[in-house]
Scaffold this active site. Structure first.
Site, PDB file in Angstrom:
ATOM      1  N   LYS A 165       1.006  -1.187   0.054  1.00  0.00           N
ATOM      2  CA  LYS A 165      -0.181   0.129   0.042  1.00  0.00           C
ATOM      3  C   LYS A 165       1.092   1.306  -0.175  1.00  0.00           C
ATOM      4  O   LYS A 165       1.934   1.260   0.659  1.00  0.00           O
ATOM      5  CB  LYS A 165      -0.686   0.008   1.465  1.00  0.00           C
ATOM      6  CG  LYS A 165      -1.999   0.836   1.319  1.00  0.00           C
ATOM      7  CD  LYS A 165      -2.820   0.467   2.756  1.00  0.00           C
ATOM      8  CE  LYS A 165      -4.044   0.391   2.676  1.00  0.00           C
ATOM      9  NZ  LYS A 165      -5.109   0.912   1.901  1.00  0.00           N
ATOM     10  N   ALA A 211     -11.882   5.201  -3.681  1.00  0.00           N
ATOM     11  CA  ALA A 211     -11.399   6.553  -3.165  1.00  0.00           C
ATOM     12  C   ALA A 211     -10.985   6.097  -1.773  1.00  0.00           C
ATOM     13  O   ALA A 211     -11.779   6.400  -0.808  1.00  0.00           O
ATOM     14  CB  ALA A 211     -12.429   7.580  -3.293  1.00  0.00           C
ATOM     15  N   GLY A 240      -8.459   6.886  -0.340  1.00  0.00           N
ATOM     16  CA  GLY A 240      -7.657   8.080   0.218  1.00  0.00           C
ATOM     17  C   GLY A 240      -6.618   7.988   1.002  1.00  0.00           C
ATOM     18  O   GLY A 240      -6.109   8.859   1.705  1.00  0.00           O
ATOM     19  N   CYS A 249      -1.957   8.843  -7.520  1.00  0.00           N
ATOM     20  CA  CYS A 249      -3.131   8.651  -7.288  1.00  0.00           C
ATOM     21  C   CYS A 249      -4.109   9.870  -7.541  1.00  0.00           C
ATOM     22  O   CYS A 249      -3.768  10.915  -7.286  1.00  0.00           O
ATOM     23  CB  CYS A 249      -3.308   8.379  -5.605  1.00  0.00           C
ATOM     24  SG  CYS A 249      -4.620   8.310  -4.666  1.00  0.00           S
ATOM     25  N   ASN A 269      -1.798   4.028 -13.063  1.00  0.00           N
ATOM     26  CA  ASN A 269      -2.605   3.902 -11.957  1.00  0.00           C
ATOM     27  C   ASN A 269      -4.151   4.166 -12.479  1.00  0.00           C
ATOM     28  O   ASN A 269      -4.195   4.020 -13.737  1.00  0.00           O
ATOM     29  CB  ASN A 269      -2.137   5.207 -11.231  1.00  0.00           C
ATOM     30  CG  ASN A 269      -2.461   4.896  -9.619  1.00  0.00           C
ATOM     31  OD1 ASN A 269      -3.697   4.518  -9.409  1.00  0.00           O
ATOM     32  ND2 ASN A 269      -1.516   5.108  -8.767  1.00  0.00           N
ATOM     33  N   GLY A 281      -3.188  -2.562 -14.997  1.00  0.00           N
ATOM     34  CA  GLY A 281      -4.555  -1.971 -15.369  1.00  0.00           C
ATOM     35  C   GLY A 281      -5.465  -3.062 -15.915  1.00  0.00           C
ATOM     36  O   GLY A 281      -5.507  -3.437 -17.206  1.00  0.00           O
ATOM     37  N   GLY A 282      -6.330  -3.562 -15.294  1.00  0.00           N
ATOM     38  CA  GLY A 282      -7.320  -4.502 -15.616  1.00  0.00           C
ATOM     39  C   GLY A 282      -6.935  -6.100 -16.097  1.00  0.00           C
ATOM     40  O   GLY A 282      -7.828  -6.608 -16.814  1.00  0.00           O
ATOM     41  N   GLY A 337      -4.361  -5.991  -9.851  1.00  0.00           N
ATOM     42  CA  GLY A 337      -5.027  -5.470  -8.653  1.00  0.00           C
ATOM     43  C   GLY A 337      -6.521  -5.900  -8.375  1.00  0.00           C
ATOM     44  O   GLY A 337      -7.185  -6.724  -7.691  1.00  0.00           O
ATOM     45  N   THR A 338      -7.535  -5.224  -9.244  1.00  0.00           N
ATOM     46  CA  THR A 338      -8.705  -5.450  -8.989  1.00  0.00           C
ATOM     47  C   THR A 338      -9.134  -6.869  -9.244  1.00  0.00           C
ATOM     48  O   THR A 338     -10.115  -7.267  -8.619  1.00  0.00           O
ATOM     49  CB  THR A 338      -9.568  -4.455  -9.973  1.00  0.00           C
ATOM     50  OG1 THR A 338      -9.054  -3.102  -9.772  1.00  0.00           O
ATOM     51  CG2 THR A 338     -10.981  -4.472  -9.830  1.00  0.00           C
TER      52      THR A 338
END
Ligand SMILES: Cc1cc2nc3c(=O)[nH]c(=O)nc-3n(C[C@H](O)[C@H](O)[C@H](O)COP(=O)(O)OP(=O)(O)OC[C@H]3O[C@@H](n4cnc5c(N)ncnc54)[C@H](O)[C@@H]3O)c2cc1C
Ligand SMILES: Cc1cc2nc3c(=O)[nH]c(=O)nc-3n(C[C@H](O)[C@H](O)[C@H](O)COP(=O)(O)OP(=O)(O)OC[C@H]3O[C@@H](n4cnc5c(N)ncnc54)[C@H](O)[C@@H]3O)c2cc1C
Ligand SMILES: Cc1cc2nc3c(=O)[nH]c(=O)nc-3n(C[C@H](O)[C@H](O)[C@H](O)COP(=O)(O)O)c2cc1C
Ligand SMILES: Cc1cc2nc3c(=O)[nH]c(=O)nc-3n(C[C@H](O)[C@H](O)[C@H](O)COP(=O)(O)O)c2cc1C
Ligand code: FES
Ligand code: FES
Lengths: 303, 247, 303, 247
Positions: A47, A72, A74, A130, A190, A241-242, A263-264
């Site tokens: 992170k 978000a 944050g 970010c 990002n 990304g993706g 990531g996702t």
């Protein structure tokens, strides 16, 4: 059919395979990072850590999107002071841990990098991208002069490899990539600035209003960034990304990436994704006759 | 985001309300949703009633749960889910052990023959005890205002755990950890539903993690053998910022 | 339940409903445009027309993407000279036809606008945003000074409403929006620069390599642009990007759009989408108690 | 993009080849794919063989079709689809009318009792005629090198169209338009598969449109009554740039 190897290298960082856990996803707790490395990730990026403890935004911090997710968080983080324990736990896996840091000034970046290095991270990733926190991330990362100063200063101050993670939310990512040319690798991309409104609540879903779009939706945008930067500069690139399947990873590698981050897809596929990517990629390479990752890097780029 | 309208509300204790709504979805006992109060916040909440009519049972802890209790019948609620690995149901005799609002997630498991060990701070905060028959119920309160004075362990000592086919427990982590140690000593199996800070609910933010597992996805229900290998259980957790603290 | 109306207005352009066909999708042939107006579209925007006939790129001109589509048609068009017939055919429907034009200089834009006006279009949309043709579109549209000159010149030269269609491929869309402040409305957004590589062919799918991403994938990006520009400027906005359902349209309207355009959804839903959007939107408004589109414009924006 | 490997090829005429490949997909007669030759181009192509083994039958017109014919068994092919509204099949006697490579899209409809009217420029270019029985076949050639000399209409005049339950036709638009006028005069129903420039194949680019319909999606097969209301049929089309020209 021939024997293929998944090994790859980014600058001096040697990886067992090209699949790295992306920053911000399941990498705040040392035990989680360790588990993901054991599942097959070649490395994890932590992170993004800043100077001080931050709670980040109030939930909701995520909203759904077609083929993606808007977040978000944050930049919630415990602050660099408290993060050593987590890195130590993660390093119990004997695989590389890459420390991600964010800051708004050159001095803070340097300070954070030095402390990350003391925690024995294997590389440092600069979050210059970010998209949803004022004063950090993409506000820093869209200014080529500032990017150049940060990267150059860090290369002077710390010996571990420096990766610069860039934002796609700029008119020309090449300008920023060139400004970061002293980095050992560029991490592209990002999240993309985005919004979700709930039409029954009649307001944005995220407590911060704005967030960053990730997931398959942004894969074509990430690929464009990697392709462009690789074609024009030939830099070391880590694509992100993706990515959900080994085909997605290969697409990034053929566009010029030497490794990729995931990531996702942890949301859609769970932690087991790393094992799956490794075995599917190996099969693909053997079937198609690639003996190494290097054989595939950039071969999809039309000169 | 899913939306539904509140049908009615029932006050259960001075701090707890059950809120009923219509939602056509197959929920299993132990699963939860993330409830959003626009402009206030979003928090995890078990579905306490999983029949055709759904409900959750919410305790007023802080801003978001207070805002949920401030809603009226006819008002819209917003949530996403269902999330989480449910309780594994078994046929036979079951024991339900609930601490405070932890009874909410156990509520769908209550049946004619189930045995309840209901723990609360005091008499007023006892939840769902009336759904057990008298002979199948033990109550403990911290202040002794009803039932046994003391914590859940005092209640457990009164029960022959071996006669149950499965034990289910939900409540604060300290209570669960002590129950876990007790179960281990006695040598019985159990399913424990844990709680941690939750931000995403879908296994990516790491805020709910425990020993490498994501509570929102791998749990919230865990078996004894799984808890065994979780170094952090009953020991450490991360705060909202991600800072490691002793539990 | 009350009586609701779908009527909306953009500058002096009166629309029966907020659903407009986006430029470049099923709007090169007059008969197609006429049919789509008959299906329920409030207006159509024509394909972007330039001074001279252009074949555009060789097929493949489209590639698939998660929840979207990447296109590089390459501004194929018959040239302004030959386009009068198509507009005349489309206008047989008695609904507004908006002429889209592209050019690389102020003079050419003015020239095209004057000729479009002679064809009796009801408004002119400036394509300042096509992401995949060198010298046109977003190369023009990312330069605030040029955008300002073009818009100002056209407002002097032609009396019909001028809509400026902007690109999201910039660091700050607000700067461009402000430069276009004399336009009667802003159209947000055009496609997002993207790439697709075929890992078996080992090359990009599109003959032009680069293309523009459209469809649901970009909805959160389009919404962000609309939200930002509306909040900061209050301009008239037409929202476009990934709209497939009436909920998507409402999301754009609550973010500040007075009307929306629909493109890629013609692929997933077919021409009947316009009828469906109209009836579903009306039902939604009646159920939720909105009597007019105006009642919903911008109500999702947190001040 | 779907990929498959070429299994074998068959030369059908000096300009036409049938190319076989394995593709596990349910294709209906009249449907097509967009075939991509990387680095060359992408063109629409009917699936001429729709059994377990699939094939297309391609005529060498220009760069992309030439590049397809240049491929060898074992080579990879790239395509997307299937696309388009198929022929509606009927039970009973059917007549198939194919001009040039138009026979390719009709090929899946050929059966034991089907009647064929096969038109070609000359003897060498006659396609799939050998799949009809002699008594069920009429051939026309422009140069008279085989069968009736003249165009398709000359052949049609020899046939009692009323005895067929359905007529299927595919070929150049001029041929189809004349056939359409003839069918209308005689008063028979028919299904015509048309051709236009195609770029997207999925109904968004407008390059294949005809009278407001998208050939790639609403067609390529149209019925007589649909053709009736298409102002452009046999009349106008748009070029690759979108310029309106007389057919
Ligand atoms: C799986 C699961 C099921 C649950 N089921 C139930 C149930 O059925 N009934 C029930 O009553 N409770 C249940 N809970 C507990 C419930 O979710 C909490 O009580 C709730 O989060 C309290 O929120 P609050 O806003 O009311 O109070 P507070 O705890 O005061 O506030 C919490 C809110 O603030 C946020 N927050 C917390 N710390 C910080 C910080 N440092 N900085 C910024 N923001 C912060 C949180 O995300 C949350 O939005 C469950 C919890 C879990 C994990
Ligand atoms: C539904 C359908 C089914 C078909 N089925 C078959 C079949 O089964 N067998 C068969 O043989 N044929 C079939 N065709 C016809 C076939 O698609 C054409 O013959 C083919 O497009 C020829 O392409 P080519 O590149 O070989 O030749 P050319 O026509 O010389 O070149 C066409 C190529 O150039 C592009 N092009 C054309 N004009 C221009 C221009 N002005 N500028 C730039 N690019 C241009 C086209 O997009 C295409 O890529 C079918 C057509 C349709 C619509
Ligand atoms: C929940 C979430 C949190 C993230 N936090 C960070 C972060 O702290 N630092 C960072 O550099 N990137 C962060 N990202 C961006 C990811 O690292 C990654 O660049 C992006 O999500 C695209 O990859 P994906 O599509 O595989 O998720 C975050 C992404 C998500 C979804
Ligand atoms: C095939 C295709 C062609 C397009 N051509 C044009 C064009 O000529 N001019 C233009 O301004 N926008 C063009 N666009 C962009 C659309 O008008 C629209 O801005 C974009 O696709 C986002 O909307 P959507 O997601 O609803 O498609 C095109 C889009 C597609 C998919
Ligand atoms: S709440 Fe985010 S991982 Fe569980
Ligand atoms: S080929 Fe594009 S609409 Fe038919």
């Amino acid at each position: 059919m021939k024997d293929s190897s998944l090994k790859t290298e980014i600058a001096s960082l040697k990886l067992e395979n090209p699949h790295i856990l992306a920053s911000g996803i399941l990498d705040e707790n040392g035990y989680t990072m360790k588990k993901i490395l054991e599942e097959g990730a070649a490395a994890v990026v932590t992170k993004s850590i800043g100077m001080d403890e931050r709670n980040g935004y109030q939930a909701p911090v995520i909203a759904d999107a077609p083929a993606g997710l808007i977040n978000a968080i944050g930049l919630a983080n415990p602050g660099i002071e408290s993060f050593g324990d987590e890195i130590a736990i993660a390093k119990g896996s004997n695989r590389p841990v890459i420390g991600s840091i964010f800051a708004s000034t050159v001095e803070e970046f340097a300070n954070l990098a030095i402390r990350m290095q003391k925690y024995r991270v294997d590389a440092i990733e600069l979050n210059l991208s970010c998209p949803h926190v004022k004063g950090f991330g993409s506000e820093v990362g869209s200014d080529p002069d500032l990017v150049e100063q940060i990267v150059n200063e860090l290369k002077l101050k710390v010996p571990v490899p420096i990766f610069a993670k860039l934002t796609p939310n700029v008119t020309n990512i090449l300008d920023i990539a060139k400004a970061a040319h002293k980095a050992d690798a560029l991490v592209l991309i990002n999240t993309v600035r985005a919004i979700r409104i709930d039409i029954h609540a009649r307001m944005p879903v995220l407590s911060n209003i704005y967030g960053g779009l990730s997931g398959p939706a942004i894969k074509p945008i990430g690929l464009r960034a990697v392709y462009d930067v690789y074609r024009e500069t030939g830099f070391n690139i880590i694509g992100v990304g993706g990515i959900e399947t080994h085909e997605d990873a290969v697409e990034y590698i053929m566009a010029g990436a030497r490794a990729v981050q995931i990531g996702t897809a942890l949301m859609t596929k769970g932690r087991k994704i790393f094992g799956e990517l490794n075995s599917n990629l190996l099969q693909f390479m053997e079937r198609e006759g690639y003996s190494s990752i290097d054989d595939m890097v950039g071969i999809g780029v039309v000169k | 985001m899913i939306t539904a309208f509140i049908k009615r509300k029932e006050r259960k204790t001075p701090t707890v309300e059950t809120i009923y709504f219509e939602w056509d979805s197959g929920i299993l006992p132990g699963q939860f949703v993330m409830i959003w109060v626009p402009g206030v916040g979003e928090i995890p909440m078990s579905i306490s009633h999983i029949g055709r009519e759904k409900a959750f049972t919410v305790k007023n802890y802080g801003p978001t749960s207070a805002a949920i209790q401030a809603l009226s019948p006819g008002d819209r609620i917003f949530f996403r889910g269902p999330y989480g690995r449910p309780f594994q149901t078994v046929s036979g005799r079951i024991l339900l052990i609930g601490g405070g609002s932890g009874m909410a997630s156990l509520h769908p498991l209550i049946n004619n023959s189930s045995f309840g060990l209901v723990a609360a701070r005091s008499k007023e905060e006892i939840l769902f005890a009336d759904e057990f028959t008298d002979e199948n119920l033990i109550i403990t309160t911290d202040d002794g205002s009803e039932g046994i004075k003391g914590n859940v362990i005092e209640g457990l000592k009164k029960i022959d755990l071996k006669k149950f086919d499965m034990i289910y427990a939900c409540g604060p982590e300290v209570m669960l950890y002590n129950a876990y140690l007790y179960f281990r000593k006695i040598g019985v199996n159990a399913q424990l539903s844990l709680e941690r800070t939750m931000k995403c609910g879908i296994g990516i933010c790491d805020s709910c993690s425990i020993g490498g597992f994501q509570l929102c996805r791998d749990g919230p229900v865990f078996f004894m053998n799984e808890l065994e290998e979780m170094q952090e259980f009953g020991n450490f957790k991360l705060t909202y910022s991600g800072k490691r603290v002793k539990i």
